[in-house]
Design a protein around this motif. Structure first.
Motif, PDB file in Angstrom:
ATOM      1  N   TYR A 189       0.823  -1.204   0.000  1.00  0.00           N
ATOM      2  CA  TYR A 189       0.000   0.000   0.000  1.00  0.00           C
ATOM      3  C   TYR A 189       0.861   1.259   0.000  1.00  0.00           C
ATOM      4  CZ  TYR A 189      -3.368   3.412   1.813  1.00  0.00           C
ATOM      5  OH  TYR A 189      -4.154   4.514   2.011  1.00  0.00           O
ATOM      6  N   TRP A 231      -2.353   4.695 -14.274  1.00  0.00           N
ATOM      7  CA  TRP A 231      -2.835   5.543 -13.178  1.00  0.00           C
ATOM      8  C   TRP A 231      -4.210   5.078 -12.701  1.00  0.00           C
ATOM      9  CZ3 TRP A 231      -6.427   9.799 -12.609  1.00  0.00           C
ATOM     10  CH2 TRP A 231      -6.105  10.701 -11.602  1.00  0.00           C
ATOM     11  N   HIS A 239      -8.771   2.707  -4.087  1.00  0.00           N
ATOM     12  CA  HIS A 239     -10.175   2.760  -3.659  1.00  0.00           C
ATOM     13  C   HIS A 239     -10.659   1.410  -3.153  1.00  0.00           C
ATOM     14  CE1 HIS A 239     -10.219   6.534  -5.942  1.00  0.00           C
ATOM     15  NE2 HIS A 239     -11.156   6.866  -5.083  1.00  0.00           N
ATOM     16  N   LEU A 242      -9.098   0.970   0.334  1.00  0.00           N
ATOM     17  CA  LEU A 242      -9.529   1.877   1.399  1.00  0.00           C
ATOM     18  C   LEU A 242     -11.031   1.811   1.629  1.00  0.00           C
ATOM     19  CD1 LEU A 242      -8.378   4.130   3.271  1.00  0.00           C
ATOM     20  CD2 LEU A 242      -9.381   5.727   1.667  1.00  0.00           C
ATOM     21  N   VAL A 243     -11.782   1.824   0.541  1.00  0.00           N
ATOM     22  CA  VAL A 243     -13.222   1.980   0.698  1.00  0.00           C
ATOM     23  C   VAL A 243     -13.938   0.637   0.725  1.00  0.00           C
ATOM     24  CG1 VAL A 243     -15.249   3.170  -0.139  1.00  0.00           C
ATOM     25  CG2 VAL A 243     -13.013   4.171  -0.508  1.00  0.00           C
TER      26      VAL A 243
ATOM     27  N   MET B   1     -15.548   5.203   3.939  1.00  0.00           N
ATOM     28  CA  MET B   1     -15.672   4.033   4.804  1.00  0.00           C
ATOM     29  C   MET B   1     -17.085   3.866   5.315  1.00  0.00           C
ATOM     30  SD  MET B   1     -12.104   4.131   6.829  1.00  0.00           S
ATOM     31  CE  MET B   1     -11.436   5.586   6.078  1.00  0.00           C
ATOM     32  N   THR B  22     -17.617   3.453  -8.934  1.00  0.00           N
ATOM     33  CA  THR B  22     -16.311   4.058  -9.237  1.00  0.00           C
ATOM     34  C   THR B  22     -15.336   3.014  -9.756  1.00  0.00           C
ATOM     35  OG1 THR B  22     -16.706   5.487  -7.353  1.00  0.00           O
ATOM     36  CG2 THR B  22     -14.502   5.536  -8.311  1.00  0.00           C
ATOM     37  N   ASN B  84     -20.563  10.612 -10.461  1.00  0.00           N
ATOM     38  CA  ASN B  84     -20.185   9.724  -9.373  1.00  0.00           C
ATOM     39  C   ASN B  84     -19.333  10.476  -8.334  1.00  0.00           C
ATOM     40  OD1 ASN B  84     -18.273   6.597  -9.239  1.00  0.00           O
ATOM     41  ND2 ASN B  84     -19.791   7.419  -7.853  1.00  0.00           N
ATOM     42  N   LEU B  85     -18.359  11.214  -8.849  1.00  0.00           N
ATOM     43  CA  LEU B  85     -17.458  11.949  -7.958  1.00  0.00           C
ATOM     44  C   LEU B  85     -18.195  13.017  -7.159  1.00  0.00           C
ATOM     45  CD1 LEU B  85     -14.095  12.646  -9.797  1.00  0.00           C
ATOM     46  CD2 LEU B  85     -14.395  12.190  -7.388  1.00  0.00           C
ATOM     47  N   CYS B  88     -20.658  11.368  -4.686  1.00  0.00           N
ATOM     48  CA  CYS B  88     -19.887  10.705  -3.644  1.00  0.00           C
ATOM     49  C   CYS B  88     -19.345  11.719  -2.644  1.00  0.00           C
ATOM     50  CB  CYS B  88     -18.740   9.973  -4.305  1.00  0.00           C
ATOM     51  SG  CYS B  88     -18.329   8.458  -3.521  1.00  0.00           S
ATOM     52  N   ARG B  92     -20.383  12.252   1.345  1.00  0.00           N
ATOM     53  CA  ARG B  92     -19.428  12.030   2.429  1.00  0.00           C
ATOM     54  C   ARG B  92     -19.119  13.287   3.211  1.00  0.00           C
ATOM     55  NH1 ARG B  92     -15.928   8.307   4.132  1.00  0.00           N
ATOM     56  NH2 ARG B  92     -14.404   9.892   4.700  1.00  0.00           N
ATOM     57  N   VAL B 168      -8.846  14.286   0.720  1.00  0.00           N
ATOM     58  CA  VAL B 168      -9.501  13.493  -0.319  1.00  0.00           C
ATOM     59  C   VAL B 168     -10.410  14.370  -1.183  1.00  0.00           C
ATOM     60  CG1 VAL B 168     -11.168  11.651  -0.670  1.00  0.00           C
ATOM     61  CG2 VAL B 168      -9.322  11.329   0.933  1.00  0.00           C
ATOM     62  N   VAL B 171      -8.281  16.098  -3.670  1.00  0.00           N
ATOM     63  CA  VAL B 171      -7.924  15.181  -4.758  1.00  0.00           C
ATOM     64  C   VAL B 171      -9.081  15.065  -5.744  1.00  0.00           C
ATOM     65  CG1 VAL B 171      -7.382  12.791  -5.332  1.00  0.00           C
ATOM     66  CG2 VAL B 171      -6.320  13.846  -3.335  1.00  0.00           C
ATOM     67  N   HIS B 172     -10.267  14.790  -5.197  1.00  0.00           N
ATOM     68  CA  HIS B 172     -11.420  14.588  -6.079  1.00  0.00           C
ATOM     69  C   HIS B 172     -11.818  15.872  -6.798  1.00  0.00           C
ATOM     70  CE1 HIS B 172     -12.504  10.828  -3.548  1.00  0.00           C
ATOM     71  NE2 HIS B 172     -11.627  10.560  -4.491  1.00  0.00           N
ATOM     72  N   PHE B 412      -2.062  11.926   2.146  1.00  0.00           N
ATOM     73  CA  PHE B 412      -1.109  10.857   2.424  1.00  0.00           C
ATOM     74  C   PHE B 412      -0.045  11.253   3.441  1.00  0.00           C
ATOM     75  CE2 PHE B 412      -2.340   9.547  -2.028  1.00  0.00           C
ATOM     76  CZ  PHE B 412      -3.163   8.535  -1.595  1.00  0.00           C
ATOM     77  N   ARG B 440      -4.732   8.132  10.492  1.00  0.00           N
ATOM     78  CA  ARG B 440      -4.220   7.228   9.482  1.00  0.00           C
ATOM     79  C   ARG B 440      -2.784   6.800   9.691  1.00  0.00           C
ATOM     80  NH1 ARG B 440      -4.995   7.784   3.893  1.00  0.00           N
ATOM     81  NH2 ARG B 440      -3.155   6.647   3.326  1.00  0.00           N
TER      82      ARG B 440
HETATM   83  C1  HEM Z   1     -10.026   9.372 -11.275  1.00  0.00           C
HETATM   84  C2  HEM Z   1     -10.741   9.564 -10.253  1.00  0.00           C
HETATM   85  C3  HEM Z   1     -10.336   9.432  -8.804  1.00  0.00           C
HETATM   86  C4  HEM Z   1      -9.122   9.559  -8.187  1.00  0.00           C
HETATM   87  C5  HEM Z   1      -7.784   9.861  -8.826  1.00  0.00           C
HETATM   88  C6  HEM Z   1      -9.320   9.358  -6.789  1.00  0.00           C
HETATM   89  C7  HEM Z   1      -8.326   9.401  -5.834  1.00  0.00           C
HETATM   90  C8  HEM Z   1      -8.497   9.060  -4.520  1.00  0.00           C
HETATM   91  C9  HEM Z   1      -7.457   8.958  -3.560  1.00  0.00           C
HETATM   92  C10 HEM Z   1      -5.995   9.190  -3.858  1.00  0.00           C
HETATM   93  C11 HEM Z   1      -8.003   8.595  -2.383  1.00  0.00           C
HETATM   94  C12 HEM Z   1      -7.274   8.343  -1.094  1.00  0.00           C
HETATM   95  C13 HEM Z   1      -7.018   6.883  -1.031  1.00  0.00           C
HETATM   96  C14 HEM Z   1      -6.273   6.435   0.175  1.00  0.00           C
HETATM   97  O1  HEM Z   1      -6.213   7.177   1.176  1.00  0.00           O
HETATM   98  O2  HEM Z   1      -5.749   5.311   0.145  1.00  0.00           O
HETATM   99  C15 HEM Z   1      -9.392   8.485  -2.581  1.00  0.00           C
HETATM  100  C16 HEM Z   1     -10.298   8.119  -1.610  1.00  0.00           C
HETATM  101  C17 HEM Z   1     -11.653   8.003  -1.807  1.00  0.00           C
HETATM  102  N1  HEM Z   1     -12.314   8.160  -3.013  1.00  0.00           N
HETATM  103 FE1  HEM Z   1     -11.474   8.639  -4.768  1.00  0.00          FE
HETATM  104  N2  HEM Z   1     -10.638   9.116  -6.577  1.00  0.00           N
HETATM  105  C18 HEM Z   1     -11.284   9.150  -7.778  1.00  0.00           C
HETATM  106  C19 HEM Z   1     -12.611   8.943  -7.994  1.00  0.00           C
HETATM  107  C20 HEM Z   1     -13.535   8.676  -7.013  1.00  0.00           C
HETATM  108  C21 HEM Z   1     -14.929   8.590  -7.223  1.00  0.00           C
HETATM  109  C22 HEM Z   1     -15.644   8.741  -8.589  1.00  0.00           C
HETATM  110  C23 HEM Z   1     -15.496   8.368  -6.046  1.00  0.00           C
HETATM  111  C24 HEM Z   1     -16.989   8.237  -5.835  1.00  0.00           C
HETATM  112  C25 HEM Z   1     -17.577   7.297  -5.297  1.00  0.00           C
HETATM  113  C26 HEM Z   1     -14.458   8.286  -5.050  1.00  0.00           C
HETATM  114  C27 HEM Z   1     -14.627   8.037  -3.716  1.00  0.00           C
HETATM  115  C28 HEM Z   1     -13.645   7.983  -2.779  1.00  0.00           C
HETATM  116  C29 HEM Z   1     -13.843   7.710  -1.384  1.00  0.00           C
HETATM  117  C30 HEM Z   1     -15.184   7.474  -0.707  1.00  0.00           C
HETATM  118  C31 HEM Z   1     -12.596   7.725  -0.792  1.00  0.00           C
HETATM  119  C32 HEM Z   1     -12.285   7.434   0.684  1.00  0.00           C
HETATM  120  C33 HEM Z   1     -12.185   8.661   1.469  1.00  0.00           C
HETATM  121  C34 HEM Z   1     -11.847   8.288   2.887  1.00  0.00           C
HETATM  122  O3  HEM Z   1     -12.452   7.362   3.407  1.00  0.00           O
HETATM  123  O4  HEM Z   1     -10.987   8.934   3.467  1.00  0.00           O
HETATM  124  N3  HEM Z   1     -13.277   8.484  -5.676  1.00  0.00           N
HETATM  125  N4  HEM Z   1      -9.686   8.773  -3.903  1.00  0.00           N
END
Ligand code: HEM
Lengths: 280, 461
Positions: A189, A231, A239, A242-243, B1, B22, B84-85, B88, B92, B168, B171-172, B412, B440
């Motif tokens: 990870y 990527w 995802h 984590l999720v 989560m 996603t 979706n993004l 979502c 959250r 996060v 990022v999104h 991170f 974390r």
């Molecule tokens: C290309 C698109 C996306 C990228 C680059 C991206 C990137 C990331 C990154 C880097 C993280 C942190 C992961 C970690 O801490 O290990 C994250 C978390 C997350 N992403 Fe995305 N994401 C994208 C799209 C989406 C979409 C479409 C959703 C919608 C459902 C989503 C939902 C989440 C959720 C719920 C988390 C967890 C947040 C948390 O619990 O702290 N992501 N994403």
């Protein structure tokens, strides 16, 4: 001169790899220390080789970082792997990943040394490469590739551990010389995160450069597209873990599959038509 | 989560707020992109399509895989990812806000029950004094300390890095802003190409994808084009000297090189290609005591002998049969017609192959007597090929990229660290118990706790 030094670094990595392997099989840190020392020596020589190559390019009046053709990129790829690996070894205080990562670094060096003479010579830069962005783009991309290579090595380690420990309760406790699965998975990870950040920076610096050189930050050129695919694969891994709570085997499988995509981005794409083809 | 727990009633909302969607979208987009790198795209697709059987070509056209990244279904996928993004993140946001605001009390039951021995310290001073000392230590390590006074005990709570819950979102948001920038660019921008011969000028460009011509609103002149090569034959430099003109007046000049675009009135010019246009041949005609120099392009004709004969330049070759520049000339006088090659280096050629002009009449530049043709040289002229565009989406995409990277750092490399301390009396001594919690990064929290303890003990500052 520089190619000789790099050639020796290749040999030294092979020796380090052997020491790491012996350490693993005999569970004897004497060999481990020898392996680390050898790897450090190899990296020092490797670094010096790159520096000398840079210096020599200045002597020739060309003056550019040695990151401009396929040979030089392989050399740097290997350098990034060894650097990141040794940092990791120092940080976690365990040498168990060595046997799984050093082969990748060695193979990259060995493959580079097979290049025809012409390619190993220091070449001047064609106009498209005459950019300040060349260095930052290549460094970030290959640091990313290096981190993914380590995640790949860990993925292999994950399965090697299962293979050696047999079927009985592989998830619990250290098995022989191996750390437990949870720890391996955690390391996958963290390597993936490093790789993901560097790859993102690599894509961004590449886009900035492309916007100067080609007049478009994104042209769906095959190399660009494959870097995006890579990527997306690692974004999926992050995802899912984590999720959706993916752990263990699935994460290891994705780390291995992701690295296949890295290799295709790096090597395979050259068999497709590409604006990036000057790297071959 | 803790997703998908709100709005269980609305199926559309829960569909779009699902991370399963996603994962599916990311994988499908990746697969689609793979197809796009295997199937030739756009201009390159035409030829390959003709080689396919018609039925297959029909399917390929129907799926629009030859312009995949602009096809409706690919755009649909990107649109779904966007929705979706957004959904979502909205879903959250309340969770993260709660986490951000929540300050769990340092006097919760059970918090100090299972501490390792090195987290329970014994002290000489009174409860108040020790609590003061610890409070200063915590202020130095984490900042943000709160104190809770009890009858028998004092509790402290310190925290740092609550912002990391929003990494996060950065990022999104970064991903969303990049997509937005791409949309802005494709709607408000344009992209084209133009070739300008050296010395020539243009006022319009060819838009990409066969969308016709576009007037620039000004003129661009190519004053000079240069290409330089290294000894190995690799290109070293492409350079166009451009003048931007309005109403016949020069408004700006600039040097255009690869990696160094020029901009005029919001439109950017990039050095993209170049080419040689067949230039003029410089011929020297001697005979009847005269010597004339004529310049002519391929296909051009001119008279000699006071109009009795006509000369036509049939071909111009930069390097014919490795014997250097040569021009093929046709001479017509009445119904008599001759043709022969005129070499620039005819003397050297004859020296190496004595008698060649007699043996091969085609190489005899004196065939039309009494005139003799010589070639002084061929002037190649170049055109420069420029890519021309405007993309107002670029700064937006740049902002998105910045957000993305900032979000990575926040997500991170930072974490919400909380340290809780209880200072009370036990067995006649003052007891200081230290507990911690991290969102974390437990290792980083441990380091913070260790540092706070060292400062408290006066071993560090
Ligand atoms: C290309 C698109 C996306 C990228 C680059 C991206 C990137 C990331 C990154 C880097 C993280 C942190 C992961 C970690 O801490 O290990 C994250 C978390 C997350 N992403 Fe995305 N994401 C994208 C799209 C989406 C979409 C479409 C959703 C919608 C459902 C989503 C939902 C989440 C959720 C719920 C988390 C967890 C947040 C948390 O619990 O702290 N992501 N994403």
């Amino acid at each position: 001169m520089n190619t000789k030094m790099l050639g020796w670094a290749t040999v030294i990595y092979l020796v380090a790899m052997a020491f790491y392997l012996i350490r693993l099989l005999r569970e004897d840190e004497y060999w481990g220390k020898l392996a680390t020392g050898t790897a450090l020596f190899g990296l020092a020589l490797h670094t010096a080789g790159i520096a000398v190559r840079w210096w020599e390019s200045h002597q020739m009046g060309l003056g550019h970082a040695p990151l401009a053709n396929f040979y030089e990129s392989m050399i740097f790829f290997s350098w990034a792997i060894m650097l990141l690996y040794l940092i990791m070894e120092w940080r976690i205080g365990s040498r168990v990943i060595g046997p799984f990562v050093t082969p990748v670094a060695f193979l990259s060096m060995a493959y580079a040394s097979l290049s025809p003479d012409e390619a190993t010579r220091i070449q001047p830069l064609i106009p498209a490469l005459q950019s300040n962005w060349l260095t930052s783009h290549v460094v970030t991309c290959f640091m990313g590739y290096g981190a993914f290579a380590i995640a790949f090595g860990l993925g292999v380690l994950f399965f090697a551990r299962r293979f050696f420990s047999g079927k009985e309760n592989p998830a619990k406790g250290p098995t022989g010389p191996f750390p437990d699965e949870g720890a391996v998975e955690e390391l996958i990870y963290h390597s993936t995160i490093m790789g993901f950040i560097f790859l993102s920076l690599g894509i961004i610096t590449g886009s900035v450069w492309a916007n100067f050189a080609w007049g478009a930050y994104w042209s769906w050129d095959p190399k660009e597209t494959w870097s995006l695919i890579t990527w997306l694969i690692y974004a999926t891994l992050l995802h899912a873990r984590l999720v959706r709570g993916w752990r263990g085997k699935r994460v290891a499988v994705m780390a291995i599959a992701g690295f296949a995509s890295v290799l295709f981005t790096y090597l395979g794409v050259n068999y497709l038509d590409s604006l990036h083809s000057y790297l071959m | 989560m803790q997703e998908e727990k709100k709005n269980p009633k609305n199926p559309v909302w829960s569909f779009f707020s699902s991370v399963r969607l996603t994962l599916a979208l990311l994988i499908i987009i990746a697969l689609a992109a793979v197809i796009g790198t295997v199937v030739p795209q756009q201009e390159a697709a035409g030829e390959s399509l003709q080689k396919l059987p018609p039925a297959l070509a029909g399917i390929v056209k129907f799926l629009q895989v030859t312009d995949l990244y602009h096809s409706p279904w690919f755009l649909l996928l990107m649109g779904l990812l966007t929705v979706n993004l957004v959904v979502c993140s909205l879903n959250r946001l309340p969770v993260s806000l709660r986490l951000y605001r929540r300050r769990p009390g340092p006097d919760r039951p059970g918090l100090y029950d299972a501490l390792p021995p090195d987290r329970v310290l014994e002290a000489e001073g009174g409860v108040e004094a020790e609590a003061d000392r610890m409070e200063r230590a915590l202020r130095k390590t984490l900042g943000n300390v709160e104190r809770k006074q009890g009858d028998q005990a004092v509790w402290l709570a310190a925290h740092r890095g609550a912002w990391s819950y929003f990494g996060v979102y950065a990022v999104h948001a970064g991903v969303l802003v990049i997509i937005l920038g791409a949309v802005i660019g494709s709607i408000l921008g344009f992209d084209g190409h133009v070739n300008i011969p050296e010395g020539g000028s243009v006022d319009a460009i060819e838009l990409r994808g066969g969308k016709g011509e576009m007037k620039l609103g000004f003129e661009v002149r190519c004053d000079d084009f240069d290409v330089e090569f290294y000894d190995s034959g690799m290109p070293k430099l492409y350079r166009s000297d451009l003048s931007f003109m309005k109403g016949g007046e020069i408004r700006a000049r600039g040097v255009l090189m690869v990696n160094h675009p020029l901009e005029f009135e919001g439109i950017r010019f990039y050095q993209s290609t170049y080419g040689a246009v067949p230039g003029e041949a410089v011929l020297v005609i001697t005979g009847k005591g005269q010597r004339t120099v004529r310049r002519a392009r391929q296909g051009e004709r001119f008279d000699i002998e006071g109009g009795k004969a006509q000369v036509e330049i049939l071909r111009i070759e930069g390097n014919l049969m490795r014997m250097g520049p040569a021009v093929k000339i046709g001479v017509r006088e009445g119904d008599r017609a001759l043709s022969f090659w005129v070499f620039k280096f005819i003397d050297a050629i004859e020296e190496q192959n004595p008698g060649i002009t007699r043996q091969v009449p085609q190489f005899n530049a004196g065939l039309y007597r009494p005139y003799r043709f010589g070639l002084e040289g061929i002037e190649t002229s170049f055109y420069t090929g420029l890519k021309v565009n405007r993309d107002p989406g670029v700064p937006v995409v740049g902002t998105g990229a910045f957000l993305l990277v900032a979000g990575f750092l926040l997500t991170f490399f930072s974490s919400h660290r909380q340290i809780f301390v209880r200072v009370d009396r036990r067995n006649g001594k003052t007891r200081v118990s230290v507990a911690g919690q991290s969102s974390r990064d437990p290792a980083k929290l441990d380091r913070a706790v260790a540092r706070a303890v060292r400062i408290y003990r006066g071993e560090a500052s």
